[in-house]
Enzyme design. Structure first.
Site, PDB file in Angstrom:
ATOM      1  N   SER A 143       0.853  -1.189   0.000  1.00 39.68           N
ATOM      2  CA  SER A 143       0.000   0.000   0.000  1.00 39.68           C
ATOM      3  C   SER A 143       0.888   1.237   0.000  1.00 39.68           C
ATOM      4  O   SER A 143       1.989   1.220   0.572  1.00 39.68           O
ATOM      5  CB  SER A 143      -0.890   0.019   1.252  1.00 39.68           C
ATOM      6  OG  SER A 143      -1.558   1.268   1.385  1.00 39.68           O
ATOM      7  N   TYR A 157      -1.491  -0.078  10.330  1.00 38.05           N
ATOM      8  CA  TYR A 157      -1.648  -0.653   8.988  1.00 38.05           C
ATOM      9  C   TYR A 157      -0.471  -0.255   8.107  1.00 38.05           C
ATOM     10  O   TYR A 157       0.115  -1.090   7.403  1.00 38.05           O
ATOM     11  CB  TYR A 157      -2.960  -0.166   8.381  1.00 38.05           C
ATOM     12  CG  TYR A 157      -3.172  -0.565   6.935  1.00 38.05           C
ATOM     13  CD1 TYR A 157      -3.602  -1.843   6.601  1.00 38.05           C
ATOM     14  CD2 TYR A 157      -2.938   0.346   5.904  1.00 38.05           C
ATOM     15  CE1 TYR A 157      -3.796  -2.213   5.275  1.00 38.05           C
ATOM     16  CE2 TYR A 157      -3.130  -0.012   4.574  1.00 38.05           C
ATOM     17  CZ  TYR A 157      -3.562  -1.296   4.268  1.00 38.05           C
ATOM     18  OH  TYR A 157      -3.745  -1.644   2.951  1.00 38.05           O
TER      19      TYR A 157
END
Length: 250
Positions: A143, A157
């Site tokens: 990501s 995250y």
């Protein structure tokens, strides 16, 4: 030669889009999923309608024993592995850094990093020359949060994806003479249900107009990059990252 691909987290979103595109591109597909059996069955149906074989394989990637069974089932049903897409991941509700609990951190990393690491280990054992394999490709789904850090939302995250980036680099170098290429895609804001699962149901609509390209991305656009990295078209690429983020960087 038959091409086979195992995708974790393939019952929805980027994983499902990758499975459907893989089938249209001539791959047989293992559809890994944790709890969405209906979604996995629908993806299997899409693959089969494209004329390819598919099998839905239930596994919680946070459990190493279940990961081992997933790979064993894949081989028994579809044969020797050609590519592994390390896609399964979760995001927790928006939180400031100091409010992230140890339990939340442990749960998130058990999926996003422990699960990804163990999955890549099994993929290496299935494909690397030193284990009798024919080579292949590992594509990790990271990501752009790993670059941005997720401040005020989900630093945990982002940190888990930063660990995936480091794993991508290290593993790619170990595999240089083993016939296994290891690359990663780093999606930006993509129109999938992961945002709702993280408690931000309006994130796509809210952020889309603010992004450099004026819109969010689609799961299919990420799948295009994943399939290219898994294919022979990227045969001289390893240890590399493709940011599918519409120009959204640090």
């Amino acid at each position: 030669m038959k091409r086979t691909m195992l995708i974790t987290g393939a019952s929805a979103g980027i994983g499902a889009a990758t499975a459907r595109l893989a089938a249209r591109s001539g791959w047989d597909v293992g559809v890994g999923y944790r709890s969405d059996a209906q979604g996995a069955a629908e993806v299997v149906g899409s693959v089969e309608r494209a004329g390819r074989r598919a099998v839905a394989i239930q596994a919680d990637v946070a459990d190493p024993d279940q990961v081992a069974r997933m790979f064993a089932t894949f081989e028994a049903e579809l044969g020797r592995m050609s590519a592994f897409v390390n896609n399964a991941g979760v995001v927790m509700p928006q939180s400031r850094f100091e409010d992230i609990s140890a339990d939340r951190l442990r749960n998130l990393f058990s999926i996003n990093q422990l699960g990804a690491f163990v999955g890549a280990q099994h993929a290496v054992r299935a494909m690397a020359k030193r284990h009798g394999g024919r080579g292949g490709a590992i594509v990790n789904v990271s990501s752009v949060a790993s670059l941005k850090g997720g401040p005020g939302e989900y630093v945990d995250y982002a940190a888990s994806k930063g660990a995936m980036d480091t794993m991508t680099v290290g593993l790619s170098r170990e595999m240089l003479r083993e016939g296994v290429r290891v690359n990663a895609v780093r999606p930006g804001v993509i129109d999938t249900d992961i945002h709702g699962k993280g408690g931000q149901f309006d994130r796509v609509e809210r952020l889309g107009p603010e992004l450099p390209m004026g819109r969010v991305g689609t799961a299919e656009e990420v799948a295009d990059a994943i399939l290219w990295l898994a294919s022979d078209a990227s045969s001289y690429l390893t240890g590399s990252f493709i940011d599918v983020a519409g120009g959204r960087q640090i």
